[in-house]
Design an enzyme around this catalytic site. Structure first.
Site, PDB file in Angstrom:
ATOM      1  N   ASP A  17       0.793  -1.235   0.000  1.00 13.60           N
ATOM      2  CA  ASP A  17       0.000   0.000   0.000  1.00 13.60           C
ATOM      3  C   ASP A  17       0.829   1.292   0.000  1.00 13.60           C
ATOM      4  OD1 ASP A  17      -1.917  -1.951   0.287  1.00 13.60           O
ATOM      5  OD2 ASP A  17      -2.473  -1.409   2.333  1.00 13.60           O
ATOM      6  N   LYS A 109      -7.546  -3.777  -2.803  1.00 12.73           N
ATOM      7  CA  LYS A 109      -8.234  -4.492  -1.732  1.00 12.73           C
ATOM      8  C   LYS A 109      -8.931  -3.506  -0.812  1.00 12.73           C
ATOM      9  CE  LYS A 109      -3.955  -4.513   1.006  1.00 12.73           C
ATOM     10  NZ  LYS A 109      -4.382  -3.640   2.095  1.00 12.73           N
ATOM     11  N   CYS A 139      -2.037  -2.673   8.174  1.00 11.75           N
ATOM     12  CA  CYS A 139      -1.926  -3.584   7.022  1.00 11.75           C
ATOM     13  C   CYS A 139      -0.685  -4.463   7.091  1.00 11.75           C
ATOM     14  CB  CYS A 139      -1.958  -2.784   5.722  1.00 11.75           C
ATOM     15  SG  CYS A 139      -3.536  -1.931   5.455  1.00 11.75           S
TER      16      CYS A 139
END
Length: 226
Positions: A17, A109, A139
């Site tokens: 990310d 996602k 995450c």
């Protein structure tokens, strides 16, 4: 007689990310990019499979262009800097990466973990997964826990993860250690991947380590001292 063998037999690199929209919010974000660039360059030398995700790209945009990955945010540039701290206002990631070939295109996602369909079924059993990215306590943590639960060995790079609030980072890393994650550094994991100076890729990695020694030292002094 067999030649020297690598120490890690099934490494994989996870880029978690690292998106343009997070740049102003994440503590020392350019340093996370710097370590990610180093690991991506190493993945080309060592032929390590790379997996990348975005978190809700419709709202949070694409990956940072400095990574050289498909799916970069339009208009993102290496000249942008984090506004979270003043002491790195002039710091810029120094490695230029060629376009990296991913196992699959970046997977978008809404789950916080990277262990999602599209990645999970392509990851070799009992892989040695190296994680860089954000956020360390969300995450990165949930990805690491899911990987452990599915039988993989997990390395989280202390010089390659961060969060919006820097106080979250040492707490997350301490928890991950207690769960069985190897919390280490980019240089350490590269030498562990190789295991032997006799392998043919050693010269390329040694050159990369030399090329990045100043940024590595700076990243360690900042991200690993808290």
């Amino acid at each position: 007689m067999a030649g020297p063998a690598r120490r890690l037999l099934k490494p994989a690199l996870f880029i978690c990310d690292i998106q343009e929209k997070f740049r102003p919010a994440i503590w020392e974000f350019p340093r996370v990019i710097s370590t990610a660039q180093k690991m991506l360059k190493a993945s080309q030398v060592l032929r390590i499979p790379v997996y990348a995700t975005t978190q809700n790209a419709a709202r949070l945009g694409g990956l940072c262009s400095e990574l050289g990955l498909p799916g970069a945010a339009p208009g993102s540039t290496s000249g942008s800097t984090s506004t979270s701290t003043s002491d790195i206002k002039d710091f810029q990631p120094s490695i230029e990466t060629n376009q990296i070939e991913l196992v699959v295109p970046p997977v978008d996602k809404t789950a916080f973990s990277m262990y999602v369909p599209g990645i999970a079924e392509r990851l070799a059993a009992r892989s040695e997964v190296i994680i860089v990215g954000i956020e360390s306590h969300i995450c990165v943590t949930q990805t690491a826990l899911d990987l452990l639960a599915h039988g993989h060995k997990v390395y989280v790079l202390a010089d390659g993860v961060s969060s919006c609030n820097k106080e979250e980072i040492p707490l997350a890393l301490a928890r991950l250690r207690s769960e069985g994650v190897v919390v280490t550094t980019s240089e350490s994991v590269l030498y562990e991947c190789m295991g032997d100076a006799g392998i043919k890729e050693f010269k390329g990695i040694a050159g990369l380590v030399k090329e990045t020694k100043d940024s590595t030292r700076s990243n360690l002094e900042t991200l690993c001292k808290i």
